[in-house]
Structures are given as C-alpha cells and as structure tokens.
Write an enzyme that holds these catalytic residues in place. Sequence first.
Site: not given
Length: 410
Positions: A36, A38, A141, A168, A214, A235, A304
């Site tokens: 993961h 971003d 995600e 999420h 999540h 993650h 992350d």
Amino acid sequence: MVIIWWFWSLLAICASDSFRDQAVAIMRTTPVIDGHNDLPWQLLNLFNNQLLRPDADLNKLAQTHTNIPKLKAGFVGGQFWSAYMPCDTQDKDAVKRILEQMDVIHRMCQLYPETFMCVTNSSDILQAFRRGKVASLIGVEGGHLIDSSLGVLRTLYHLGMRYLTLTHNCNTPWADNWLVDRGDDEAESQGLSPFGKRLLNEMNRLGVMIDLSHVSVATMKDALQISRAPVIFSHSSAYSLCPHRRNVPDDVLQLVKNTSSLVMVNFFNNFVSCSDSATLPQVADHLDHIKKVAGAGAVGLGGDYDGVTMLPVGLEDVSKYPDLIAELLRRNWTETEVRGLLADNLIRVFSEVELVSNNMQSPEEVPITLKELDGSCRTYYGYSQAHSIHLQTGALVASLASLLFRLHLL
C-alpha cells in the site's frame, strides 16, 4: 577498560553492517512487494494529476516519501499503488474520481517505462523482477468507490484493480468499517450484508484480492469465513501490541493462519506505538508478533507511505526497507522467512486467488436492493420500483398543476 569498550563498540558496528549487507544481498534477488502506497493521492493533491509538470518529475520529487531514487535505494520491486478517494465522494462522483486515480497509475507506467511495469497477475510480478522494474499493481482503497455496483466492480477489474479494500473510514451500504468498533459509527450490516457476501463471491470469481484493512472485526470475520481464497490486510498492524481498532486482533490472526491469509504491516506511528512517535524496532515487534501468532507465511509489508503524516524513526521513506530487513536478520529471522515477508507470501496469496478465480462461472447478477441505496444524485433505472416512482411523481405534478389552475380561476 576504554579499549574493551571500543572493541565491543567496533564489533557491534561490524555486526550491524554485516546484517545490512546480508539484507541487501537477499533483496537483490527478492525485492520488496509493498501492499500500500498512496503516491497517486499525492500526485492529485500536489499537481492535480498533471504528471508532465516539471515539478512532478518522479526522478526529482522531494516532498513525498516516494520517488524513483528512493524506490531503487529501498529495493522496492513490486508496489500496489493505492487508487483512493475519500468517503465524501460516496453517493456522488466516486466512480469518476476513482477512474481518474487509476488513470494516473497507468500514466506513471507509460511516462517512466524504464522504472515501472504495470502488471495484473502474479507471474508478471516475477517478470518485472527479472527486468529490474517495479511491478506496479492497483489496489482500490474503499468499497464506496464501486458505488455498490457489481458492474463497476467488474469494470475496475478489467482496468487493472487487483485488490479492493472493502471499506475506508465509512460504512458502505453492504459492509461496516472499523469506526463501528470504536463507537463512532453505527453498525449497519453487522459485518457484511447479503449483497456484501455476493460481492465477495464475485471478487473470488474474478480474481480480485479481498482487502480487510479499515473494516470492522465483524466484517473481517465474515470475509475470512466466506472467501474461497486467502484474503489480505494491505496495511494493518497487530492489535495486541497497539490496541488501535485499525489493527488486527489475535483471534482474527488465528483465522488468518487457518485460511493462509496475509497481514501486511502498516508503519503509521499511531498504529505501531499508539502514539505520535515510533521506531523501526517497534515495527519489527509487530512483524515478530504476527509471525508468532499466524505463522511466517502470514506476514508482509504495507508501509502506507505517502498516506500518513508520521513515520517511525528509521523508516522515514521507502528507501529504508533494507534497514528493517537487517533488524529482522538480527532477530534471527531465517532467509526463507525474510524472502516470504519481502515478496513470496504475497505472491503465494495472489497465485491462490488466481487459482480460485473462474471466468467460466456465471457472474453474480442480483443487484443491491433499492432500499439499501442512498444519495439525492442517484437515479434508479432498472429497479422494479423505479417505474412506479416515476408514475407517482408524474401524478403528483399533474395534481398540483390542476390545483393551481383551479386556484387561478377563483
């Protein structure tokens, strides 16, 4: 005494260098697959997805945890890039916005072909390794980004999505998120709704990995029970070491073990130490704990990076992975266990998901019920109630027009 102290200090430094040299030697043939990252979200925030801007050059980008030199220094050979949009897009423009983020990932591969190779299956990851490129995959995600649509799920699969994070930081109409466990959100589906369970069946059929980072504990347990293939936490860290609801409790880790699933440890300080500060050894503690409870085949890395604001000392960006591997070797992890953590465990899970997939099987067709949907911008074509809603609205307008006409005559 000073000479003895100097001798042992020198010996410790040499041993430390030896572990890092061993880590680098392993990573040259088995690089990191991170679950993961971003960076695509940062490209939206910083440049509105305009990758040709001079200041968006990934060879020189300085204000992010990730750029091409850092990826090379960290021996990152595989990356699930996060295609993400926040929960406030739910019931609005979520599908449009996620298509734009997936487009950014494809354009990264097109703009930097010497570095990135967009792939969609486990065998192509190994091919990218051999070519010295970063195997680039897409993880979407947030289940809100498919707008509760099986058709959108299938379309995103065809565009390269290979895992879907079921929620999420918000419930979807068919799955509960982790904030339910903290008491911030109400449980709506008590885990997964009947549609949510059908959605997971379709993910299995397609070969899309189910990502449980999540989600609520009830959703975790439903998914681990229902899925015919191993699942991942892309993650998340260990709840026993840091009791944050984004982490994975030990009873769920037992289910991870029983299903040959995978937990890819998150580096965010709040999930590592439950405070604003953390260290590299504390991340190693999470890896040790998951290995102890769920087995060496259940551990992976999902840093992350570029999605969090606070990172442990020693893991400040993607270049630091060799230091983490050196720490694990110092803790007597075997070479086989380290290679599993780096890449082999993820490739095994991905391969098993592909084996379970069956495109010859009929796709799921029954849509989510109309009463489960929400949003003032939504239309309802195709639902049996839609025609009657239209007629009722038309009748109401006609009645109002007639009334106004009569009032005009008075």
